[in-house]
Design an enzyme around this catalytic site. Structure first.
Site, PDB file in Angstrom:
ATOM      1  N   GLU A  53     -13.141 -62.555  18.912  1.00 26.37           N
ATOM      2  CA  GLU A  53     -14.252 -63.625  19.230  1.00 26.37           C
ATOM      3  C   GLU A  53     -15.445 -63.303  18.584  1.00 26.37           C
ATOM      4  O   GLU A  53     -15.658 -62.370  17.969  1.00 26.37           O
ATOM      5  CB  GLU A  53     -14.359 -63.434  20.636  1.00 26.37           C
ATOM      6  N   LYS A 189     -16.159 -58.264  32.665  1.00 28.45           N
ATOM      7  CA  LYS A 189     -17.374 -57.798  32.882  1.00 28.45           C
ATOM      8  C   LYS A 189     -18.175 -57.509  34.017  1.00 28.45           C
ATOM      9  O   LYS A 189     -17.919 -58.137  35.369  1.00 28.45           O
ATOM     10  CB  LYS A 189     -18.549 -59.046  32.294  1.00 28.45           C
TER      11      LYS A 189
END
Length: 381
Positions: A53, A189
């Site tokens: 990404e 995250k």
């Protein structure tokens, strides 16, 4: 009979229309999606490819750390024997495999003008000829279009803390629910609600597999979550992970696959200290009314300030490690698929050899009709 013929003609016309639409779509895709020569060659020769990404470049790190990380991540993939395919959008064109100049363009780009691009943004960014860094969801979509089975990232998006009020849930989770690409990451995250994220993934039917010695789900900067959350499945190494990915693809299960890899221990941060830093960053975001897709970049930057750069170093280390693991899985998958193909071909050859030969042919017979002139009659109407 006439009615049947008319229906058949309508059917043929419908098929022609569908075929023309399909041809048009392929043409559009060819113009919109551009593969680098390395990726094209790898696809042609069946070499393992790891999709990467680009939001980590455009919105995840400051310059020049973002560029340095992007180049290093690609080098890690190459060292393992796979081909890196960083995906990004430049001037409305989707690129699969970026050269150094293109990486630099995204790394230096204004994070406000460059779009953080998920599924909802792709068509707009392409149509308006903008630049975009692809999130996990967008990268999965584009990778799947090209039949790339695996990608690497730092950490996926998830259910945000307080989502019961804000309904802030990353589209990464939805994409994992219906796009068959494996994602290698260091979990979710840490700024997110990890338990709720895992619940959401379960609802979406996404296999979550921890690669490593323990069955604790990693928490991005930390080797495990503060609450020591466990995962449903574990494997010891990349070879075992590749077996799961191969089975997933052979079964035709149209969901993603999440491989969770802990950050290397030498770079891991203390989970209690990180939790405190995250809480402070969240308070700061709330006071400044930061919301939507701006939340994650803001929090990452705030946490980096609070930890005096430790979180950034950890982020750089974990993405490199994840890329390395993804490359290993890709290599093992390619080897297993190649072996399966050889076995299938050998099996077919054996079956053919055991049968008696069959000859398929045809007989053609010409018939000649001779008529004497005296037998010919002329009939006038």
């Amino acid at each position: 009979m006439k009615m049947q013929w008319m229906n058949f003609r309508r059917f043929l016309e419908a098929v022609k229309r569908i075929n023309s639409l399909n041809k048009r779509q392929v043409s559009i895709n060819c113009k919109t999606v551009v593969c680098s020569s390395d990726v094209e060659l790898a696809k042609k020769n069946g070499l393992p490819i790891v999709a990467l990404e680009s939001t980590i470049i455009t919105h995840g790190m400051p310059y020049p750390d973002n560029l340095k990380t992007a180049i290093q991540v690609e080098n890690v993939v190459r060292k393992k024997g796979a081909v890196p395919a960083t995906i990004g959008i430049l001037n409305g064109q989707i690129h699969v495999g970026l050269n150094n100049e293109q990486l630099q363009t995204l790394a230096k780009s204004d994070s406000i003008k460059t779009i953080k691009c998920s599924r909802r943004d792709i068509s707009t960014v392409v149509a308006q000829k903008l630049n975009g860094g692809t999130t996990v969801s967008a990268t999965m979509i584009i990778a799947n279009l090209l039949d790339l089975p695996i990608m690497a990232t730092g950490g996926i998006g998830g259910v945000h803390r307080g989502a019961e009020q804000t309904f802030d849930i990353s589209t990464d989770l939805v994409e994992l629910g219906h796009t068959p690409v494996a994602v290698v990451c260091s979990g979710v995250k840490s700024i997110l609600d990890i338990k709720k994220t895992l619940e959401y993934l379960e609802t979406q039917g996404v296999p979550v597999v921890k690669i490593g010695k323990t069955d604790y789900f990693p928490a991005f900067y930390c080797t495990e979550t503060y609450q020591k959350t466990k995962v449903p499945h574990t494997v010891s190494n990349s070879q075992e992970a590749a077996k799961i990915l191969k089975a997933q693809r052979e079964l035709g299960l149209q969901t993603g696959l999440l491989f969770a890899v802990s950050i290397p221990e030498e770079y891991a941060l203390d989970s209690k200290e990180m939790e405190l830093a995250i809480c402070n960053a969240l308070e700061s975001a709330k006071s400044k009314n930061i919301n939507g897709k701006n939340v994650t970049p803001f929090l990452l930057e705030e946490i980096n300030k609070i930890t005096h750069g430790q979180s950034l170093r950890a982020n750089m280390a974990l993405i490199e490690n994840n890329a390395s693991v993804a490359a290993e899985i890709a290599m093992n998958l390619a080897e297993k698929c190649s072996q399966s193909s050889l076995n299938n071909n050998a099996s077919k050859c054996t079956l053919v050899a055991e049968r008696n030969p069959i000859v398929i042919g045809g007989a053609i017979m010409d018939t000649t009709l001779q008529v004497k002139e005296s037998e010919i009659k002329v009939v006038r109407c």
